[in-house]
Design a protein around this motif. Structure first.
Motif, PDB file in Angstrom:
ATOM      1  N   TYR A  49       0.829  -1.213   0.000  1.00 22.46           N
ATOM      2  CA  TYR A  49       0.000   0.000   0.000  1.00 22.46           C
ATOM      3  C   TYR A  49       0.860   1.258   0.000  1.00 22.46           C
ATOM      4  CZ  TYR A  49      -4.184  -2.785   0.577  1.00 22.46           C
ATOM      5  OH  TYR A  49      -5.206  -3.678   0.378  1.00 22.46           O
ATOM      6  N   PHE A  50       2.002   1.222   0.673  1.00 17.99           N
ATOM      7  CA  PHE A  50       2.920   2.362   0.661  1.00 17.99           C
ATOM      8  C   PHE A  50       3.425   2.620  -0.756  1.00 17.99           C
ATOM      9  CE2 PHE A  50       7.381   3.826   0.891  1.00 17.99           C
ATOM     10  CZ  PHE A  50       7.146   5.100   1.364  1.00 17.99           C
ATOM     11  N   ALA A  64       6.335  11.935   4.005  1.00 18.18           N
ATOM     12  CA  ALA A  64       5.043  12.585   3.735  1.00 18.18           C
ATOM     13  C   ALA A  64       4.016  11.557   3.264  1.00 18.18           C
ATOM     14  CB  ALA A  64       5.219  13.694   2.698  1.00 18.18           C
ATOM     15  N   VAL A  65       4.431  10.657   2.394  1.00 18.96           N
ATOM     16  CA  VAL A  65       3.517   9.614   1.908  1.00 18.96           C
ATOM     17  C   VAL A  65       3.146   8.676   3.054  1.00 18.96           C
ATOM     18  CG1 VAL A  65       3.276   7.630   0.342  1.00 18.96           C
ATOM     19  CG2 VAL A  65       4.326   9.760  -0.476  1.00 18.96           C
ATOM     20  N   TRP A  66       4.126   8.303   3.875  1.00 17.74           N
ATOM     21  CA  TRP A  66       3.841   7.447   5.030  1.00 17.74           C
ATOM     22  C   TRP A  66       2.813   8.132   5.946  1.00 17.74           C
ATOM     23  CZ3 TRP A  66       4.188   2.611   6.285  1.00 17.74           C
ATOM     24  CH2 TRP A  66       3.994   2.244   7.613  1.00 17.74           C
ATOM     25  N   ALA A  71      -2.709   8.378   8.112  1.00 17.57           N
ATOM     26  CA  ALA A  71      -3.489   9.487   8.676  1.00 17.57           C
ATOM     27  C   ALA A  71      -4.763   9.025   9.379  1.00 17.57           C
ATOM     28  CB  ALA A  71      -3.834  10.492   7.578  1.00 17.57           C
ATOM     29  N   GLY A  72      -5.328   7.919   8.968  1.00 14.47           N
ATOM     30  CA  GLY A  72      -6.564   7.436   9.568  1.00 14.47           C
ATOM     31  C   GLY A  72      -6.359   6.625  10.832  1.00 14.47           C
ATOM     32  N   PRO A  81       8.924   5.139  10.444  1.00 18.29           N
ATOM     33  CA  PRO A  81      10.178   4.726   9.809  1.00 18.29           C
ATOM     34  C   PRO A  81      10.866   5.876   9.087  1.00 18.29           C
ATOM     35  CG  PRO A  81       8.311   3.972   8.534  1.00 18.29           C
ATOM     36  CD  PRO A  81       7.757   4.582   9.786  1.00 18.29           C
ATOM     37  N   CYS A  82      12.180   5.828   9.075  1.00 15.39           N
ATOM     38  CA  CYS A  82      12.938   6.808   8.310  1.00 15.39           C
ATOM     39  C   CYS A  82      12.915   6.384   6.838  1.00 15.39           C
ATOM     40  CB  CYS A  82      14.363   6.917   8.839  1.00 15.39           C
ATOM     41  SG  CYS A  82      15.329   5.410   8.716  1.00 15.39           S
TER      42      CYS A  82
END
Length: 103
Positions: A49-50, A64-66, A71-72, A81-82
């Motif tokens: 999904y990432f 930002a994507v992570w 967000a939910g 995670p880095c």
């Protein structure tokens, strides 16, 4: 304490899990041999999904994507995670050709 699999249960990662069935992701992971062999902070299903979210937010950083992906998950402690950890997780998953079954 909840495991990564409990935290990222089907449906917890927002709209992508409504469009692409988590069970389909699991089948593809099994078929490609990409299923994790031990419990990780970033399970293979979550990494799929990432990677898909990266395609939607191609101009955003990994973090930002992570953040958008999780967000939910309000009030649930999740891994932060880095970028290098996310990159390694992508490599563990396999090549893009192996996950094209989802398209």
């Amino acid at each position: 304490m909840a495991s990564a699999h409990d935290v990222y249960a089907p449906g917890h990662l927002g709209e992508l899990t409504q469009v692409i069935d988590p069970q389909l992701v699991d089948v593809v992971l099994e078929e490609t041999g990409s299923r994790e062999r031990r419990v990780r902070l970033l399970p293979a299903r979550v990494v799929v999904y990432f990677v898909l979210a990266l395609a939607f937010f191609e101009r955003s950083s990994y973090q930002a994507v992570w953040g958008k992906l999780g967000a939910g998950l309000h009030g649930i402690a999740v891994a932060r995670p880095c970028a290098s950890s996310l990159s390694r997780a992508r490599r563990r998953l396999g090549s893009a050709q192996e996950i094209e079954h989802l398209a």
